[in-house]
Design a protein around this motif. Structure first.
Motif, short mmCIF file in Angstrom:
data_model
loop_
_atom_site.label_atom_id
_atom_site.label_comp_id
_atom_site.label_asym_id
_atom_site.label_seq_id
_atom_site.Cartn_x
_atom_site.Cartn_y
_atom_site.Cartn_z
N ALA A 179 1.03 -1.15 -0.15
CA ALA A 179 0.03 0.16 0.13
C ALA A 179 0.97 1.32 -0.13
CB ALA A 179 -1.00 -0.17 1.17
N MET A 180 2.02 1.34 0.73
CA MET A 180 3.04 2.29 0.46
C MET A 180 4.17 2.21 -0.57
SD MET A 180 3.54 3.68 4.31
CE MET A 180 2.26 4.43 5.35
N ALA A 181 4.47 0.70 -0.90
CA ALA A 181 5.81 0.54 -1.59
C ALA A 181 5.08 0.68 -2.92
CB ALA A 181 6.30 -0.77 -1.48
N ARG A 182 4.21 0.32 -3.46
CA ARG A 182 3.74 0.59 -4.90
C ARG A 182 3.62 2.02 -5.42
NH1 ARG A 182 1.99 -3.60 -8.25
NH2 ARG A 182 1.63 -5.53 -7.35
N PRO A 183 2.83 2.96 -4.66
CA PRO A 183 2.73 4.29 -5.08
C PRO A 183 4.10 4.99 -4.75
CG PRO A 183 1.52 4.00 -3.19
CD PRO A 183 1.74 2.90 -3.47
N LEU A 184 4.89 4.72 -3.88
CA LEU A 184 6.37 5.26 -3.93
C LEU A 184 7.02 5.03 -5.04
CD1 LEU A 184 7.24 4.44 -0.23
CD2 LEU A 184 7.02 6.63 -1.13
N MET A 185 7.06 3.61 -5.49
CA MET A 185 7.70 3.19 -6.54
C MET A 185 7.23 4.06 -7.88
SD MET A 185 10.13 1.25 -5.82
CE MET A 185 10.77 0.84 -7.49
#
Length: 536
Positions: free
Chosen positions: A277-283
């Motif tokens: 939930a955080m890693a995807r939009p951060l990437m």
């Protein structure tokens, strides 16, 4: 040895008063400044009757003021209660009432929902409104303004007797049921999540001064804590960092573009996230506008699923960073830590080195043999129980063969090499024709499809099979998905009965602030919408 949160913080202040404790955008506060501000707030709260055991709610996003509030409460041996700021008035009123709040601190942007909730719970005797980066406090609730209150407080440490038995309480997210308050002794929480036992070696620290003494001798690192402080996955890494003399970096809300700007500006060494939930939009944000992120030594995920494709992407994009994946919960604290490897089986659940009493047990609470499945449990430092719920406490918190143990709803397998593989939450298991399916396993494989951005899996009623596996998905930007061929991608990793038989498509999957799936939302969504795809 008090081993109390406030004592541990004050030891760090005394050892390193002029170090930077917190950075929030263009604001920086030293340990001494943070201590004085917390003292001022604590003394003001004490003058209004806040003391040992008083429940003080904090409906606050990440900020310096949030940490001042937490530290002030611990200085008074009061009990800060985490309030999910995404809740609506009815949900807020439930938590205010269930937690027996006497005082509430909230950021000004939540004024409307706070006002509506307080009208339903007249027992909250005082509310305090904190300015934030979007709103200046002009409360209609009769609240006191935070900044003038703190400015008028006495800067000296309150003279309060504190002990290791002082209460720490964390309300669960309520994504599968109503939120529950999990009660811990502060020393026990320090031991499992605050650095009182070394995460990697499992060795206890020698005393309450070791963290600050060691920190004072070393060069401080910067910890960028992204999850909300209303969740233990953020609060405890933050305190661990401060107790060890390190600097914590905050952003008020999860804005991936601003987060990477902060990385480029402040050069943090550790980034704490919660799963996809955080890693995807951060990437996505990093791919759109890369920055110098070479300072990042560790990207530490916990509390939510970090899928294998996302692990692959993190390792490829940040080849000099270590990516860790931890398991734990409000009921267990730290359960174990694993380190990401590229191209692992996406269907395999998180596998971790067992940490500080984590064990897989059978129905009687006794350890299973290697290779067998059972329930993830924790011995050693465990919670006291649930607040105002003795029946559920008795079911989960037990004494087996003279040892205190908490037996969770999580299914796990004890591996022959001493590790534990997490299978899924037992209270969300899908029973389809007598076969048990754990949503997390299916979610991980569904999310490994390159066209799927996010997914949540639940069971839906079925006349013949009792339940069927169903999925709600969101499509990745600039991708299309042929739902008829999705099973071709899934079948090598999942048995036929585990394949989603109904699929819904939505723009956004609802999650808690910490990134956990909101299964209550998912069940309401499938009830209110027709599936986009259905097979037998």
């Amino acid at each position: 040895m008090a081993n109390n949160f406030a004592d541990l913080f004050e030891h760090a202040v005394d050892a390193m008063p002029d170090r930077i404790a917190i950075i929030q955008r263009d604001r920086r506060v030293t340990f001494r400044e943070l201590d004085i501000r917390a003292n001022r707030l604590a003394n003001q709260l004490a003058d209004t009757g806040v003391g040992h055991g008083t429940h003080v709610g904090f409906q606050l996003h990440n900020s310096i003021e949030t940490m001042e509030t937490l530290i002030a409460c611990f200085k008074l041996a009061a009990v800060p209660i985490n309030i999910n700021y995404r809740y609506g008035p009815t949900e807020l009123a439930y938590v205010y009432d269930n937690a027996d709040l006497e005082v509430l601190l909230y950021h000004a942007c939540y004024e409307e929902s706070v006002r509506a909730a307080l009208a339903l719970v007249p027992t909250v005797r005082r509310s305090i409104c904190v300015d934030d980066d979007r709103d200046i406090g002009t409360p209609d609730t009769g609240a006191i303004l935070y900044e003038p209150l703190v400015a008028a407080g006495k800067p000296f440490r309150p003279n309060i007797t504190r002990t290791a038995d002082d209460l720490f309480m964390m309300y669960t997210g309520g994504t599968t049921g109503m939120p529950k308050g999990v009660m811990w002794r502060q020393e026990d929480m320090w031991r499992v999540l605050g650095g009182g036992i070394d995460f990697y070696s499992g060795e206890p620290v020698r005393d309450e001064y070791q963290q600050s003494a060691t920190g004072a001798q070393g060069v401080p690192s910067i910890w960028f804590v992204l999850p909300p402080l209303i969740h233990a996955a953020a609060m405890m890494p933050t305190f661990n960092a401060l107790w060890s003399g390190n600097t914590v970096l905050f952003e008020p809300r999860f804005d991936p573009a601003r987060i990477w700007q902060a990385v480029a500006t402040h050069h943090p060494h550790i980034m704490v996230i919660t799963g996809d939930a955080m890693a995807r939009p951060l990437m996505d944000a990093f791919d759109a506008e890369p920055v110098d992120a070479s300072s990042l030594l560790v990207i530490a995920s916990g509390a939510a699923l970090l899928s294998q494709p996302v692990k692959n992407a993190l390792l490829e994009t940040f080849p000099t960073s270590m990516v860790s994946d931890s398991i734990g919960s409000s009921e267990t604290g730290f359960g174990g830590i694993g380190f990401a490897q590229k191209d692992d089986d996406p269907a395999r659940g998180p596998r971790v080195q067992t940490g500080r009493g984590a064990v897989v047990v059978d129905e009687n609470g006794r350890p299973v043999t290697p290779g067998e499945e059972g329930w993830l449990a924790k011995t050693g430092a465990v919670p006291l129980g649930y607040y105002k719920d003795p029946d559920r406490s008795a079911r989960l918190f037990k004494t087996v063969d003279g040892t205190r143990i908490v037996v969770t709803d999580d299914r796990a397998r004890a591996e022959s090499d001493g590790t534990i593989t997490l299978i899924g939450r037992g209270n969300m298991v899908i029973n389809t024709g007598g076969e048990k399916v754990f949503p997390e396993e299916v979610e991980a494989v569904v999310k490994s499809h390159p066209a799927i951005y996010d997914a949540v899996v639940i069971g839906v009623p079925h006349e013949r099979w009792g339940q069927q596996v169903a999925a709600i998905i969101s499509i990745a930007p600039d991708h299309t998905l042929d739902l008829d061929t999705l099973h071709t991608h899934l079948r090598p990793h999942l048995a036929g009965y585990k394949l989603p038989k109904q699929i819904w498509i939505t723009d956004t999957i609802s999650r808690s602030p910490s990134g956990k799936p909101d299964y209550r939302w998912a069940k309401e969504f499938v009830t209110d919408h027709s599936p986009h795809h259905q097979t037998d």
